[in-house]
Design a protein around this motif. Structure first.
Motif, PDB file in Angstrom:
ATOM      1  N   ALA A 104       0.818  -1.219   0.000  1.00  0.00           N
ATOM      2  CA  ALA A 104       0.000   0.000   0.000  1.00  0.00           C
ATOM      3  C   ALA A 104       0.851   1.268   0.000  1.00  0.00           C
ATOM      4  CB  ALA A 104      -0.941  -0.007   1.204  1.00  0.00           C
ATOM      5  N   VAL A 105       2.086   1.169   0.525  1.00  0.00           N
ATOM      6  CA  VAL A 105       2.935   2.371   0.601  1.00  0.00           C
ATOM      7  C   VAL A 105       4.136   2.293  -0.328  1.00  0.00           C
ATOM      8  CG1 VAL A 105       2.241   2.778   2.994  1.00  0.00           C
ATOM      9  CG2 VAL A 105       4.285   1.420   2.515  1.00  0.00           C
ATOM     10  N   LYS A 106       4.277   1.181  -1.038  1.00  0.00           N
ATOM     11  CA  LYS A 106       5.460   0.988  -1.866  1.00  0.00           C
ATOM     12  C   LYS A 106       5.595   2.076  -2.935  1.00  0.00           C
ATOM     13  CE  LYS A 106       6.536  -3.178  -3.134  1.00  0.00           C
ATOM     14  NZ  LYS A 106       6.575  -4.478  -3.856  1.00  0.00           N
ATOM     15  N   THR A 107       4.522   2.334  -3.655  1.00  0.00           N
ATOM     16  CA  THR A 107       4.582   3.323  -4.744  1.00  0.00           C
ATOM     17  C   THR A 107       4.802   4.741  -4.243  1.00  0.00           C
ATOM     18  OG1 THR A 107       3.197   1.930  -6.157  1.00  0.00           O
ATOM     19  CG2 THR A 107       3.362   4.268  -6.735  1.00  0.00           C
ATOM     20  N   PRO A 108       4.005   5.237  -3.258  1.00  0.00           N
ATOM     21  CA  PRO A 108       4.233   6.603  -2.777  1.00  0.00           C
ATOM     22  C   PRO A 108       5.634   6.825  -2.230  1.00  0.00           C
ATOM     23  CG  PRO A 108       2.120   5.790  -2.004  1.00  0.00           C
ATOM     24  CD  PRO A 108       2.832   4.620  -2.611  1.00  0.00           C
ATOM     25  N   LEU A 109       6.189   5.817  -1.580  1.00  0.00           N
ATOM     26  CA  LEU A 109       7.504   5.969  -0.969  1.00  0.00           C
ATOM     27  C   LEU A 109       8.646   5.642  -1.922  1.00  0.00           C
ATOM     28  CD1 LEU A 109       6.838   4.420   2.563  1.00  0.00           C
ATOM     29  CD2 LEU A 109       7.164   6.827   2.013  1.00  0.00           C
ATOM     30  N   GLY A 110       8.316   5.030  -3.051  1.00  0.00           N
ATOM     31  CA  GLY A 110       9.351   4.661  -4.001  1.00  0.00           C
ATOM     32  C   GLY A 110      10.189   3.489  -3.538  1.00  0.00           C
ATOM     33  N   LEU A 111       9.578   2.579  -2.769  1.00  0.00           N
ATOM     34  CA  LEU A 111      10.308   1.403  -2.297  1.00  0.00           C
ATOM     35  C   LEU A 111      10.558   0.434  -3.439  1.00  0.00           C
ATOM     36  CD1 LEU A 111       8.480   0.632   1.089  1.00  0.00           C
ATOM     37  CD2 LEU A 111      10.618   1.873   0.753  1.00  0.00           C
ATOM     38  N   GLY A 112      11.603  -0.345  -3.308  1.00  0.00           N
ATOM     39  CA  GLY A 112      11.912  -1.340  -4.327  1.00  0.00           C
ATOM     40  C   GLY A 112      12.931  -0.835  -5.326  1.00  0.00           C
ATOM     41  N   TRP A 113      13.263  -1.714  -6.274  1.00  0.00           N
ATOM     42  CA  TRP A 113      14.292  -1.414  -7.260  1.00  0.00           C
ATOM     43  C   TRP A 113      13.726  -1.166  -8.663  1.00  0.00           C
ATOM     44  CZ3 TRP A 113      19.163  -0.462  -5.813  1.00  0.00           C
ATOM     45  CH2 TRP A 113      19.544  -0.882  -4.537  1.00  0.00           C
ATOM     46  N   TYR A 114      12.390  -1.111  -8.732  1.00  0.00           N
ATOM     47  CA  TYR A 114      11.777  -0.867 -10.041  1.00  0.00           C
ATOM     48  C   TYR A 114      12.106   0.553 -10.503  1.00  0.00           C
ATOM     49  CZ  TYR A 114       8.224  -0.702 -13.703  1.00  0.00           C
ATOM     50  OH  TYR A 114       7.565  -0.573 -14.902  1.00  0.00           O
ATOM     51  N   ASN A 115      12.508   0.693 -11.752  1.00  0.00           N
ATOM     52  CA  ASN A 115      12.879   1.980 -12.348  1.00  0.00           C
ATOM     53  C   ASN A 115      14.141   2.590 -11.737  1.00  0.00           C
ATOM     54  OD1 ASN A 115      10.784   2.039 -14.219  1.00  0.00           O
ATOM     55  ND2 ASN A 115       9.383   3.080 -12.783  1.00  0.00           N
ATOM     56  N   VAL A 116      14.935   1.782 -11.045  1.00  0.00           N
ATOM     57  CA  VAL A 116      16.209   2.268 -10.505  1.00  0.00           C
ATOM     58  C   VAL A 116      17.326   1.743 -11.400  1.00  0.00           C
ATOM     59  CG1 VAL A 116      17.795   2.242  -8.553  1.00  0.00           C
ATOM     60  CG2 VAL A 116      15.323   2.305  -8.147  1.00  0.00           C
ATOM     61  N   ASP A 117      18.030   2.635 -12.043  1.00  0.00           N
ATOM     62  CA  ASP A 117      19.123   2.258 -12.946  1.00  0.00           C
ATOM     63  C   ASP A 117      20.449   2.423 -12.211  1.00  0.00           C
ATOM     64  OD1 ASP A 117      20.786   1.654 -14.995  1.00  0.00           O
ATOM     65  OD2 ASP A 117      20.146   3.276 -16.335  1.00  0.00           O
ATOM     66  N   ILE A 118      20.940   1.333 -11.634  1.00  0.00           N
ATOM     67  CA  ILE A 118      22.156   1.426 -10.841  1.00  0.00           C
ATOM     68  C   ILE A 118      23.396   1.635 -11.703  1.00  0.00           C
ATOM     69  CG2 ILE A 118      21.199   0.003  -8.985  1.00  0.00           C
ATOM     70  CD1 ILE A 118      22.770  -2.352 -10.048  1.00  0.00           C
ATOM     71  N   SER A 119      23.256   1.429 -13.022  1.00  0.00           N
ATOM     72  CA  SER A 119      24.413   1.627 -13.907  1.00  0.00           C
ATOM     73  C   SER A 119      24.805   3.100 -13.968  1.00  0.00           C
ATOM     74  CB  SER A 119      24.107   1.106 -15.310  1.00  0.00           C
ATOM     75  OG  SER A 119      23.037   1.845 -15.902  1.00  0.00           O
TER      76      SER A 119
END
Length: 296
Positions: free
Chosen positions: A234-249
């Motif tokens: 429920a809070v993952k999207t608002p908080l930006g949790l996770g590695w989705y759309n994170v480009d570590i390169s």
């Protein structure tokens, strides 16, 4: 007021992650029988501090009542996670008397192989003026005092594990406190969504219901899946949790340094425990609500 709102959002996140860490800790405690090991450590301190052969401790663990309270996995038997003062006193008397009548208690105390145990019990008997009921009560108080210290041992040992669990949670969910603070500060919609969820959580919960003292492994596992699927999603999207759309390169060394620092802050915050964060969240929500203007 805006900073207070952002802080409230961060505190709510720490509460959720602390609850997650608590559930994971229960899984770890169940797999490695941490509470049972802690109880055995306390019993050894009580019954065999000076007896190398640990005769009284071994007889205590072979008692029928103790065995019944223990957990059995096939042919393996593990210590119970908790032992009441009534059970401890009953087992101890049975071990000391060895089937003899209570009138021979003083004689049996003199025969105890552990010097510290013998001296402590004789002292408690003297304090009770040789009255049996008073002596039983003294033994229970003695056991409870030692178990209070054992609880401190357990808390200190699990605190180290909880920090490691907190760090794993921070990395897996990319829960970087520094980045999340910046996100909530710049995104009013995300901040409002988190504040709404925080208000609802405080309204729906009068207190934090921590996990049982010794739940079954599958029960903790099911609770873990439910918590992740319902609460964190429920809070993952608002908080930006996770590695989705994170480009570590695209990360530079200083980006990694900042992120690792953010993970460490998260891990240390999680180790403070869910009750701490819930109490703080409730206070912040009350302050925010008290400061709202009519019609807001």
């Amino acid at each position: 007021m805006e900073m207070l709102q952002v802080v409230t959002g961060i505190v709510f996140l720490m509460l959720l992650l602390s609850l997650l860490a608590t559930t994971i800790m229960e899984l770890v405690a169940s797999v490695f029988s941490l509470r049972g090991s802690n109880l055995e450590k306390a019993l050894r301190n009580l019954l065999a501090s000076t007896d190398i052969d640990e005769r009284i401790l071994k007889a205590f663990k072979e008692n029928a009542l103790y065995k019944q309270l223990s957990f059995r996995y096939g042919s393996k038997r593990e210590a119970p996670s908790y032992l009441t003062d009534e059970s401890f006193q009953s087992i101890l008397f049975d071990v000391i008397l060895k089937g003899e009548s209570i009138e021979k208690l003083q004689e049996k105390l003199d025969e105890l192989p552990d010097i510290d145990l013998k001296n402590v019990l004789k002292q408690l008997l003297n304090d009770a003026d040789n009255h049996l009921d008073g002596f039983k009560a003294k033994v229970k108080d003695w056991y409870n005092n030692v178990m209070d210290r054992a609880s401190g041992w357990y808390k200190r040992s699990t605190q180290k594990i909880l920090i490691v669990v907190g760090m794993l949670i921070a990395v897996v969910f990319n829960a970087d406190t520094i980045a999340i603070y910046g996100r909530l500060e710049k995104d009013p919609e995300a901040l409002q969504a988190i504040l709404t969820a925080a208000d609802a959580y405080v309204t729906d919960n009068d207190s934090i219901m921590l996990r049982q003292s010794n739940p079954a492994f599958m029960q903790s596992y099911d609770e873990l899946k439910t918590f992740v699927n319902e609460e964190l999603d429920a809070v993952k999207t608002p908080l930006g949790l996770g590695w989705y759309n994170v480009d570590i390169s695209e990360f530079q060394w200083y980006d990694w340094l900042t992120k690792v620092l953010g993970w460490i802050v998260t891990a240390l915050a999680i180790s403070l425990g869910a009750p701490f964060w819930f109490d703080l969240l409730r206070k912040l929500v009350n302050i925010r609500n008290a400061g709202k203007k009519p019609g807001e």
